[in-house]
Write a protein that holds these residues in place. Structure first.
Motif, PDB file in Angstrom:
ATOM      1  N   CYS B  61       0.825  -1.222   0.000  1.00 30.89           N
ATOM      2  CA  CYS B  61       0.000   0.000   0.000  1.00 30.89           C
ATOM      3  C   CYS B  61       0.851   1.261   0.000  1.00 30.89           C
ATOM      4  O   CYS B  61       0.412   2.307  -0.448  1.00 30.89           O
ATOM      5  CB  CYS B  61      -0.963   0.006   1.183  1.00 30.89           C
ATOM      6  N   ALA B  62       2.055   1.165   0.517  1.00 35.89           N
ATOM      7  CA  ALA B  62       3.017   2.277   0.561  1.00 35.89           C
ATOM      8  C   ALA B  62       2.571   3.471   1.397  1.00 35.89           C
ATOM      9  O   ALA B  62       3.162   4.543   1.307  1.00 35.89           O
ATOM     10  CB  ALA B  62       3.415   2.725  -0.853  1.00 35.89           C
ATOM     11  N   ILE B  63       1.496   3.324   2.188  1.00 36.60           N
ATOM     12  CA  ILE B  63       1.090   4.440   3.048  1.00 36.60           C
ATOM     13  C   ILE B  63       0.896   3.997   4.504  1.00 36.60           C
ATOM     14  O   ILE B  63       0.128   4.602   5.258  1.00 36.60           O
ATOM     15  CB  ILE B  63      -0.184   5.163   2.536  1.00 36.60           C
ATOM     16  N   ARG B  65      -0.489   1.319   5.857  1.00 38.90           N
ATOM     17  CA  ARG B  65      -1.771   0.771   6.255  1.00 38.90           C
ATOM     18  C   ARG B  65      -1.775  -0.760   6.313  1.00 38.90           C
ATOM     19  O   ARG B  65      -2.336  -1.358   7.211  1.00 38.90           O
ATOM     20  CB  ARG B  65      -2.818   1.277   5.267  1.00 38.90           C
ATOM     21  N   ARG B  80       7.178  -0.439   9.795  1.00 43.30           N
ATOM     22  CA  ARG B  80       6.589  -0.209   8.463  1.00 43.30           C
ATOM     23  C   ARG B  80       7.583   0.629   7.643  1.00 43.30           C
ATOM     24  O   ARG B  80       7.690   1.834   7.837  1.00 43.30           O
ATOM     25  CB  ARG B  80       5.249   0.516   8.595  1.00 43.30           C
TER      26      ARG B  80
END
Lengths: 529, 113
Positions: B61-63, B65, B80
């Protein structure tokens, strides 16, 4: 416990807009966001937005983000970053995790603007590194300047899938195909046309059968599906790719509202479980509001207005707005919001198959199936006329809320009218100066200038161009048609990059006369044959 | 691959190049960029292996999450990497289940003594 007039959860377009509106009315406002930077997803949006002037149309998303941050600072909004709101309780109390501490706040009003998260689909190999969300691709290339892959397959033909595919091309990646299980392209036709003319093929009624690779993605196989979503044997197609992007929808992140005890409903048109709200975004709990994607999936332009409405409603509730002031302000905002919710992509038309435009022009099935209009179809639309001398050719065939082309033309060649979803009409009587402002202003990049009398046997076509390296005047190459197929020799006769064009360069290419209504893109190189 | 110039965004903001280690090997990245971006630019795709099936995971997701991209960073598991800024000298390791490989744990403990 610390008290505020208004606590906003989420510093994206809706949350920031709500905070600005409320702070300007005099409320003491604090915004919490779990991310290290404010703006939500706005800073990844590098395309020009749709709408009209009041919706900040033709301004790129990240620039709108910067404007919002400036406005928030001026209004005295306090934004706390790296702060995850993990609880929303009765009486509008919240718990926030900041570093390794839990803090407790109370808001006299609370606006939840937590946005949405990406929906996912599963298939064999979907957990392999290289299968990523479309949002991840945007984050990597547009925020961190790293390509998510060399050659990518996109699943999903909604606006996210189409816009991100175009952005992948802009980042120098190759897009192998856009695949969607639905039989028709879901997003705006103009977004599809932009990628189609770069040569990206669409596979509708297709789905991913498997991602291939032992440790990361090395390929993908897709297959056609029938009306019952079953794969049709013998229709498998393989692509060598190093990434697969999933753009299959968004769901509201409404967990905090559920936790607070708001009345919720499952609403497919809104994308999932959403709070039941009054017209101002107030939930079943007085003083607790929802704005933006958390209350129903739309896009950033409407989220910003919803945020402003909720901010104004919070101000009214706490007595910072009189009933009269509120009514005036909200009427203006609701007008702006309703103009965005018209046309073929209006929420009530979701999932419907429309066969004619508001003007009675037949909708192109070809566009919905392949991503581009055919040459025979374009004359159906009022933006395409046969005119002597240079003139705009507007290949806009769907009622979408957008009118910057009308404002861009100082010669009044283009008319959209009051309803911003109407198809633009080119006035045959008005005289085009060839300035190109309409070409650069069109967020859908569907306006071209055509001059059939450019030279004796040659026509000139002006096309919008947002790629690097920028071709140079005098360069010889190949004109491509709407499907990205090589068409004929082309010579670049002019390249214009004005500040007013905002990074959209205008390429004037010279092609043989009979190609004037077919040549719609350009690539460097030598045409074989 | 890094994007050196972008048609809309121009030339990326200049950041200082710093060294970090990935599974003990020295690598270069840009200070302040997410650890995951530095790894991606360096060609690393696998961030961790799941505990039960030992199947590889990377950026998803790269954010911050989905937690697919978690790794062991400076001895701390479940970091993360997509939302953790890179700093000079960071020790980034592939995560197996919820820790580094058993023999590596031993190695790190030895070093600590």
């Amino acid at each position: 416990m610390i008290r505020y007039d208004l606590i906003v959860i989420g510093a994206g377009p809706a949350g920031l807009s709500a905070a600005i509106e409320a702070a300007r009315s005099g409320l003491q406002v604090i915004v919490f966001d779990e991310n290290a930077k404010p703006g939500g997803q706005l800073f990844k949006q590098i395309h020009k937005f749709f709408g009209s002037k009041e919706h900040k149309a033709k301004i790129r998303g990240f620039q709108i983000g910067s404007e919002l941050l400036e406005e928030a600072a001026q209004a005295g909004v306090e934004v706390v970053l790296n702060a995850s709101v993990i609880g929303l309780y009765l009486d509008k109390e919240i718990t926030v995790r900041i570093e390794n501490r839990l803090l407790h706040y109370k808001g006299d009003t609370v606006i939840v603007a937590t946005g949405a998260s990406e929906t996912m689909v599963t298939f064999d190999g979907w957990t392999l590194p290289g299968v990523i969300g479309a949002g991840a691709a945007q984050t990597m290339m547009n925020l961190h300047s790293v390509q998510p892959g060399k050659r990518i397959l996109m699943l999903g033909s909604g606006n996210v899938g189409l816009v991100v595919s175009f952005q992948l091309l802009q980042a120098g990646c190759e897009v192998a195909a856009i695949v969607d299980a639905a039989p028709r392209i879901g997003g705006y036709g103009v977004h599809a046309a932009k990628v189609a003319r770069c040569g990206v093929p669409f596979f509708l009624s297709h789905t991913i059968l498997r991602a291939e690779g032992d440790d990361w993605v090395t390929g993908v196989t897709i297959g056609q599906v029938d009306g019952n979503w079953n794969t049709i044997e013998g229709t498998e197609k393989h692509f060598d790719v190093d990434a697969i992007c999933l753009a299959v929808g968004l769901s509201p992140m409404s967990q905090l509202l559920q936790m607070a005890g708001c009345e919720m409903e499952e609403h497919p048109k809104f994308g999932g479980i959403v709070p039941i709200c009054d017209p101002y975004g107030e939930t079943s709990i007085p003083g607790l509001f929802a704005a933006g994607d958390v209350s129903g999936i739309e896009e950033a332009s409407s989220a910003m207005i919803e945020g402003r409405i909720a901010g104004a409603a919070a101000a009214l509730r706490l007595g910072y707005f009189s009933e009269n002031e509120f009514a005036l302000r909200v009427a203006e905002l609701e007008r702006a919001l309703s103009s965005l919710r018209q046309g073929m992509f209006a929420p009530e038309n979701k999932g419907k198959k429309l066969s004619v435009t508001e003007e009675g022009c037949p909708v192109s099935e070809h566009l919905l199936g392949t991503g581009f209009l055919t040459e025979d179809e374009i004359f159906r639309y009022p933006g395409v006329k046969k005119i002597k001398g240079i003139h705009p050719v507007i290949e806009c065939s769907q009622n979408i809320p957008c009118n910057p082309c009308q404002d861009a033309c100082s010669r009044k060649c283009i008319k959209v009218g009051e309803r911003i979803t109407s198809l633009p009409v080119v006035d045959e009587e008005a005289v085009c100066s060839g300035c190109g402002m309409c070409v650069a202003a069109c967020s859908g990049q569907c306006i071209f200038l055509v001059d059939e009398e450019f030279e004796e046997d040659y026509a000139a076509v002006v096309i919008p161009y947002e790629f690097l390296p920028l071709p140079r005047a005098g360069e010889k190459g190949i004109a491509l048609d709407r499907s990205g197929k090589e068409l004929c020799h082309a010579e670049v006769v002019a390249v214009k990059s004005l500040t007013a064009f905002d990074k959209t360069s205008l390429l004037t290419i010279k092609v043989s006369k009979e190609m004037s209504m077919r040549a719609r893109f350009y690539k460097k190189g030598v045409r074989v044959g | 691959m890094r994007i050196s110039e972008h048609p809309i965004l121009g030339i990326p903001e200049q950041k200082e190049e710093v060294e970090f280690t990935y599974d003990g090997n020295v690598m270069k990245g840009l200070e302040g960029e997410p650890v995951a971006a530095a790894l991606k630019a360096a060609g690393v795709t696998i961030h961790r292996y799941t505990s039960r099936h030992h199947s590889p995971r990377g950026i998803f997701c790269a954010i911050g999450r989905c937690t697919d991209c978690v790794m062991v960073v400076d001895g701390m598991p479940n970091v993360r990497t997509c939302v953790t800024p890179l700093a000079a000298g960071m020790d980034v390791r592939t995560q197996y289940g919820v820790s580094v490989k058993a023999e590596i744990v031993y190695e790190i403990e030895e070093k600590g003594r």
